[in-house]
Design a protein around this motif. Sequence first.
Motif, short mmCIF file in Angstrom:
data_model
loop_
_atom_site.label_atom_id
_atom_site.label_comp_id
_atom_site.label_asym_id
_atom_site.label_seq_id
_atom_site.Cartn_x
_atom_site.Cartn_y
_atom_site.Cartn_z
N ARG A 73 0.84 -1.20 0.00
CA ARG A 73 0.00 0.00 0.00
C ARG A 73 0.88 1.24 0.00
O ARG A 73 1.73 1.39 0.89
N VAL A 74 0.66 2.10 -0.96
CA VAL A 74 1.41 3.37 -1.02
C VAL A 74 0.39 4.51 -1.08
O VAL A 74 -0.56 4.44 -1.86
N ALA A 75 0.57 5.51 -0.25
CA ALA A 75 -0.30 6.68 -0.28
C ALA A 75 0.57 7.93 -0.34
O ALA A 75 1.50 8.09 0.46
N VAL A 76 0.30 8.78 -1.32
CA VAL A 76 1.10 9.99 -1.53
C VAL A 76 0.25 11.20 -1.16
O VAL A 76 -0.88 11.33 -1.64
N CYS A 77 0.78 12.08 -0.33
CA CYS A 77 0.01 13.28 0.03
C CYS A 77 -0.01 14.23 -1.16
O CYS A 77 1.03 14.55 -1.73
N ARG A 78 -1.22 14.66 -1.51
CA ARG A 78 -1.39 15.55 -2.66
C ARG A 78 -1.92 16.91 -2.24
O ARG A 78 -2.42 17.67 -3.07
N ALA A 79 -1.86 17.24 -0.95
CA ALA A 79 -2.43 18.50 -0.47
C ALA A 79 -1.42 19.64 -0.60
O ALA A 79 -0.26 19.44 -0.95
N GLU A 80 -1.88 20.85 -0.27
CA GLU A 80 -1.15 22.07 -0.62
C GLU A 80 0.29 22.15 -0.09
O GLU A 80 1.20 22.55 -0.81
N ALA A 81 0.48 21.79 1.19
CA ALA A 81 1.82 21.97 1.76
C ALA A 81 2.82 21.07 1.04
O ALA A 81 3.97 21.46 0.81
N CYS A 82 2.38 19.87 0.67
CA CYS A 82 3.27 18.98 -0.08
C CYS A 82 3.43 19.45 -1.53
O CYS A 82 4.51 19.32 -2.11
N GLN A 83 2.37 20.03 -2.09
CA GLN A 83 2.50 20.61 -3.43
C GLN A 83 3.57 21.70 -3.45
O GLN A 83 4.36 21.79 -4.39
#
Lengths: 153, 491
Positions: A73-83
């Motif tokens: 299982r891999v989950a990548v944060c796609r929210a603003e701070a990571c952007q």
Amino acid sequence: MSIENDIRQIAVAHQAADGALLPMLVAVNRALGYVPAEADAVLADLLNITKADVAGMVSFYSDFRRAPPGQRRVAVCRAEACQAAGGDALAAEIEAATGCAMGATAADGSVTLDAAYCFGNCALAPAVMVDGALIGRATPARFVEAFGKAGAP
Amino acid sequence: MSRVFVPKDSGARSVGADAVAAAFAALGAEVVRTGSRGLYWLEPMAEVETAAGRIAYGPMAPGDAAAALADRSDKRIGLLAAFPPFARQTRMLFARVGLIDPLDYRAYQAAGGGVGLAAARAMTPDAVIAAIKASGLRGRGGAGFPTGIKWQTVSQAEGARKYVVCNADEGDSGTFADRMLMEGDPFLLLEGMAIAGHAVGADKGYIYLRSEYPDAEATLEAAIAAAPFLDAAFSVELRVGAGAYICGEETALLESLEGKRGMSRAKPPLPAISGFMAAPTVVNNVLTLAAAPAILAAGAAAHAALGSGRSLGTMPFQLSGNVRYPGLYEAPFGLSLRTLVEDWGGGTASGRPLRAVQVGGPLGAYFPAALLDTPLDYEAFAAAGGMLGHGGVVVFDDTVDLARQARFALAFCAHESCGKCTPCRIGAQRGVEVVDKIIAGEDRPRQRAVLDDLLEVMRDGSLCALGGLTPVPVQSALDWFPEDFEREAGS
């Protein structure tokens, strides 16, 4: 043992809780990795509600899956701070490295790749979770290292 | 044998704190796992106990442990009390985070824990509510509603049973103070909930925690089991969500807690009158409840003496994104955004010019550099067209495209909308389509007219803050960065 019996055993521990359906579904989803269609009738029976009530819960919450996830299982944060910290490029690299599109499970069932919206690790962005382990200041190289290591027997 | 303090915080662990702790243990040191001090650019950090105090080192690799124990490491930071990024903060809520083992109740007591609850339980519920009112405490989840008035409403409402619900569904990108507090000082939150329970006459509390915080879940479970002040008179149950941003909205949270789809309710009735299971319910954010013990222990006046205007006390500001020194900085309200971002944060990590700062999460405004002198308080931010929210500050350099960020805000709303009201459900989806057309250069004046209309309908016609506030980041992008919407398509 039938899957219905397994589900009943997992769920019955939460039967006395107020608002028991959510903790029941969380427990089933955690134990089995997904919420099988067979769960709807079992939980409806335990809580004296309709199967539609259960199905509506499953479709509402993004954690609940209707099919088994991949082995990894891999989950990548796609929210603003990571952007803001290079998350878009990292997400593209991880899609390439796993051969999976965001939200998809590989055809051979080896891995599921999900978009996540914040692990609260914004100060160590970008963040990725690999088999439940959080990786901060993630780079393609750090991801490959963690993905390879955690996958080794 | 030296004692060494290494964070067990999930952020610190995500960059190798476990391996650093193991390296110290292998050298014979006694390792105490703590919360994080919040100086994340220095994580993983380690603090070695000496006669002069705890000497900090960071960012550590396992191979640095021996040199740190011998105090000849080039990673030496020194005493945090003499290290400006830490020393200039006003640590109230986070006074113990990073200092003690979060699950060691005796250490909690030794560091001042439990005093507030003991004081509260020696007072009448009305006196506790009066103290909270006098402190000026306002809800830290974003809305800034006066906490004492909320508690009083619940206290006076008719109901055979009342509840205290902690909103720990910290879903806003750029915010991590709740997570740090729950992982680093969970007894403080539980103590605050017990104070609220005493004040309003509730015997049961729930913590609704998001599923993306597994470490906080484990720590809270252990803390609930270990807290000696929780008993039949006031018990706490942890409830874990299942991946729905909308459940951070208080009425959607209550629906979810009742085992239903997390769909917003119409207000009124307020949750304080009819909340969980239709009973009077206090719904407060983690940081709001965690502020109560110090108010009862040190007095309302001490809390009210800090801050600015009607924003009293301290706020743990969370700085992240493209910034050199990301972390948690607790300071009295009123600190300027510029001080936080430029002086404390060191400007952008990339070294490129700062272009935008998003404050208050995905529903907060994008401010240009020209607004950096805005003081961090509720009213000043509202006056400038933004919102302080939960105190998250995300920094972007000049490579950011605000048309893309506006599109993301709408797409996020479309993804997370509960679907109950039309302005949010349809408006966000249409908003994405319209912004896509603007970016593609299709008939811009007409699309812009449609977008303006959509934003107005969402703002004024949505049932809850998700649809109602999604226009804020979009509008701020349009107002302050119009050039990003006027670029030649494809450039």
